[in-house]
Design a protein around this motif. Structure first.
Motif, mmCIF file in Angstrom:
data_model
loop_
_atom_site.group_PDB
_atom_site.id
_atom_site.type_symbol
_atom_site.label_atom_id
_atom_site.label_comp_id
_atom_site.label_asym_id
_atom_site.label_seq_id
_atom_site.Cartn_x
_atom_site.Cartn_y
_atom_site.Cartn_z
ATOM 1 N N ASP A 81 67.494 69.655 1.438
ATOM 2 C CA ASP A 81 68.750 70.009 2.562
ATOM 3 C C ASP A 81 68.124 69.702 3.859
ATOM 4 O O ASP A 81 68.194 68.105 4.500
ATOM 5 N N VAL A 82 66.966 70.041 4.192
ATOM 6 C CA VAL A 82 66.171 69.522 5.030
ATOM 7 C C VAL A 82 65.586 68.347 4.686
ATOM 8 O O VAL A 82 65.815 67.535 5.669
ATOM 9 N N ALA A 83 64.550 67.442 4.082
ATOM 10 C CA ALA A 83 64.282 66.401 3.532
ATOM 11 C C ALA A 83 65.207 65.322 4.130
ATOM 12 O O ALA A 83 65.516 64.040 4.234
ATOM 13 N N ARG A 84 66.726 66.050 3.518
ATOM 14 C CA ARG A 84 67.704 64.935 3.817
ATOM 15 C C ARG A 84 68.317 64.441 4.418
ATOM 16 O O ARG A 84 68.229 63.077 5.297
ATOM 17 N N ALA A 85 68.346 65.734 5.354
ATOM 18 C CA ALA A 85 68.086 65.616 7.030
ATOM 19 C C ALA A 85 68.113 65.082 7.830
ATOM 20 O O ALA A 85 67.922 64.195 8.897
ATOM 21 N N VAL A 86 66.296 64.636 7.470
ATOM 22 C CA VAL A 86 65.672 64.006 8.713
ATOM 23 C C VAL A 86 64.341 62.945 8.151
ATOM 24 O O VAL A 86 65.006 62.263 9.067
ATOM 25 N N ASP A 87 65.067 62.685 7.023
ATOM 26 C CA ASP A 87 64.509 61.492 6.231
ATOM 27 C C ASP A 87 65.353 60.586 5.573
ATOM 28 O O ASP A 87 65.029 59.754 4.791
ATOM 29 N N GLY A 88 67.201 61.511 5.236
ATOM 30 C CA GLY A 88 67.769 61.124 4.332
ATOM 31 C C GLY A 88 67.489 60.814 2.551
ATOM 32 O O GLY A 88 66.288 62.118 1.967
ATOM 33 N N PRO A 89 68.085 60.171 1.274
ATOM 34 C CA PRO A 89 67.329 60.435 0.773
ATOM 35 C C PRO A 89 66.232 60.732 -0.403
ATOM 36 O O PRO A 89 64.993 60.540 0.542
ATOM 37 N N LEU A 90 65.636 61.241 -1.082
ATOM 38 C CA LEU A 90 65.231 61.894 -1.797
ATOM 39 C C LEU A 90 63.661 60.534 -2.195
ATOM 40 O O LEU A 90 63.058 60.486 -2.114
ATOM 41 N N VAL A 91 64.259 60.367 -2.883
ATOM 42 C CA VAL A 91 63.917 58.181 -3.855
ATOM 43 C C VAL A 91 65.086 57.421 -2.918
ATOM 44 O O VAL A 91 66.021 57.639 -3.682
ATOM 45 N N SER A 92 64.384 56.344 -2.789
ATOM 46 C CA SER A 92 64.576 55.138 -2.377
ATOM 47 C C SER A 92 64.385 54.325 -2.741
ATOM 48 O O SER A 92 62.640 54.163 -3.062
#
Length: 155
Positions: A81-92
């Motif tokens: 949740d935190v990673a997506r909130a500050v950086d977007g999708p987990l893998v792009s």
């Protein structure tokens, strides 16, 4: 996956909040205090806290007793949740989600690698909560992975 300073700082700030609150919505802590406790530059932390507020992870309060606090229980907020909130999708891939990437017939199998990588990240990041981090009690599925000697070796 590359862990950005933004994700690392966001997680450290949230762990600090949860540790002070005992995992519940306790008293607010100032950004200055969070930054000092975790060695996070103030301006950078303010931007991170704004992203976390937009995602509904933290809330702020103005005034003498103001500051930041968790908007939800610490055990309801995952590392993902935190990673997506500050950086977007987990893998792009080139800024696209793996399922949106297209390749010719020779390279199309590569899309499966990106999707598998995302699934593997989810297995860990979605099951670890801020509450567990604050309590220093990781799920067994995670500790089993870190118990393997190969996990600690860079390649």
């Amino acid at each position: 996956m590359r862990v950005t300073a933004k994700s690392d700082y966001a997680l450290r700030a949230l762990i600090e909040m949860a540790s002070r609150e005992g995992g519940s919505a306790g008293s607010a802590v100032s950004a200055e205090e969070l930054g000092r406790a975790q060695g996070i530059p103030h301006g950078f932390l303010q931007a991170i806290l704004a992203d976390l507020r937009k995602a509904g992870i933290v809330t702020s309060q103005r005034g003498p007793a103001g500051g930041w606090r968790l908007a939800r229980r610490a055990d309801e907020v995952s590392v993902a949740d935190v990673a997506r909130a500050v950086d977007g999708p987990l893998v792009s891939v080139h800024g696209l989600r793996p399922e949106a990437v297209t390749y010719n017939e020779h390279a199309e199998v590569l899309q499966h690698v990106w999707i598998a990588a995302r699934d593997s990240l989810r297995e860990v990041l979605e099951q670890v909560s801020i509450g567990q981090l604050a309590d220093r009690a990781l799920p067994e599925e995670v500790t089993v992975r870190t118990a393997r000697e190969e996990a600690w070796q860079s390649h």
